[in-house]
Motif scaffolding. Structure first.
Motif, PDB file in Angstrom:
ATOM      1  N   UNK A 170       0.708  -1.069  -0.093  1.00 40.19           N
ATOM      2  CA  UNK A 170      -0.215  -0.007  -0.029  1.00 40.19           C
ATOM      3  C   UNK A 170       1.061   1.310  -0.043  1.00 40.19           C
ATOM      4  N   UNK A 171       1.922   1.235   0.975  1.00 36.94           N
ATOM      5  CA  UNK A 171       2.732   2.591   0.870  1.00 36.94           C
ATOM      6  C   UNK A 171       3.471   2.511  -0.559  1.00 36.94           C
ATOM      7  N   UNK A 172       3.903   1.728  -1.109  1.00 37.01           N
ATOM      8  CA  UNK A 172       4.443   1.672  -2.238  1.00 37.01           C
ATOM      9  C   UNK A 172       3.639   2.082  -3.426  1.00 37.01           C
ATOM     10  N   UNK A 173       2.547   1.672  -3.591  1.00 37.82           N
ATOM     11  CA  UNK A 173       1.560   2.235  -4.572  1.00 37.82           C
ATOM     12  C   UNK A 173       1.307   3.617  -4.236  1.00 37.82           C
ATOM     13  N   UNK A 174       1.096   4.017  -3.030  1.00 37.49           N
ATOM     14  CA  UNK A 174       0.783   5.647  -2.967  1.00 37.49           C
ATOM     15  C   UNK A 174       2.055   6.461  -3.215  1.00 37.49           C
TER      16      UNK A 174
END
Length: 196
Positions: A170-174
């Motif tokens: 999730x952090x990477x996508x954001x």
């Protein structure tokens, strides 16, 4: 050969002028060792071995996690990917065979004798290339480099992940989405000032 040009060559081309050819951008994706594509449909390009018949999507996720967590331990990996130790070992073995061996005879996924799992330095991703092109910060990056970075974006981050896959990312996508949006805004403003 055009297909063997390095990221540094493309960056030099980008700095040299505003016109970046599609051929040069495609070449960046194919240089060096295996490259994981994280924008759009997740896929592995340039691997030296055949894709596994079992759990190929899981192997792609393992590769993405290792690129995002270099030097992690086996227990950290198992906890983050919600897998048993046996499953982790099996899928790492599949990924190791898929990535294969570099031209200097070294495996792209070495055995973790030190207790730390690290990919060969030649294993990279389109996300790493985008970050490299805007390493000075989006506001300090020349329009040609912003265009080169945006040309590497083929779709939303990890766009084809099924529910339950890449839950750790999730952090990477954001981070990926925010950088692309910022680069697009800065480039659009620069081109409007130039009258484009």
């Amino acid at each position: 050969l055009a297909g063997r040009r390095t990221a540094q060559h493309l960056q030099a081309d980008a700095d040299a002028g505003p016109d970046i050819s599609s051929l040069k951008l495609r070449a960046l994706r194919a240089v060096g060792g295996p490259r994981l594509r994280l924008f759009g449909e997740v896929r592995l390009e340039g691997a030296a071995g055949p894709p596994p018949t079992k759990a190929p999507r899981r192997c792609l996720e393992y590769c993405g996690w290792l690129l995002d967590h270099p030097g992690a331990t086996a227990s950290e990996m198992a906890a983050a990917l919600f897998v048993t130790e046996g499953t982790r070992r099996s899928n790492l073995s599949r990924l190791r065979a898929w990535l294969g061996v570099s031209s200097d005879g070294k495996p792209y996924l070495p055995d973790a004798y030190t207790g730390r799992i690290t990919l060969h330095p030649d294993v990279s991703s389109d996300w790493a290339d985008v970050r490299r092109l805007v390493a000075d910060g989006v506001n300090q990056t020349q329009p040609a480099r912003l265009r080169a970075a945006l040309a590497l974006v083929d779709g939303a981050p990890i766009a084809d992940a099924a529910p339950g896959e890449w839950a750790w990312a999730d952090r990477l996508r954001t981070e990926m989405a925010e950088l692309v949006r910022d680069a697009a805004v800065v480039l659009a403003r620069a081109e409007r000032v130039r009258g484009d």
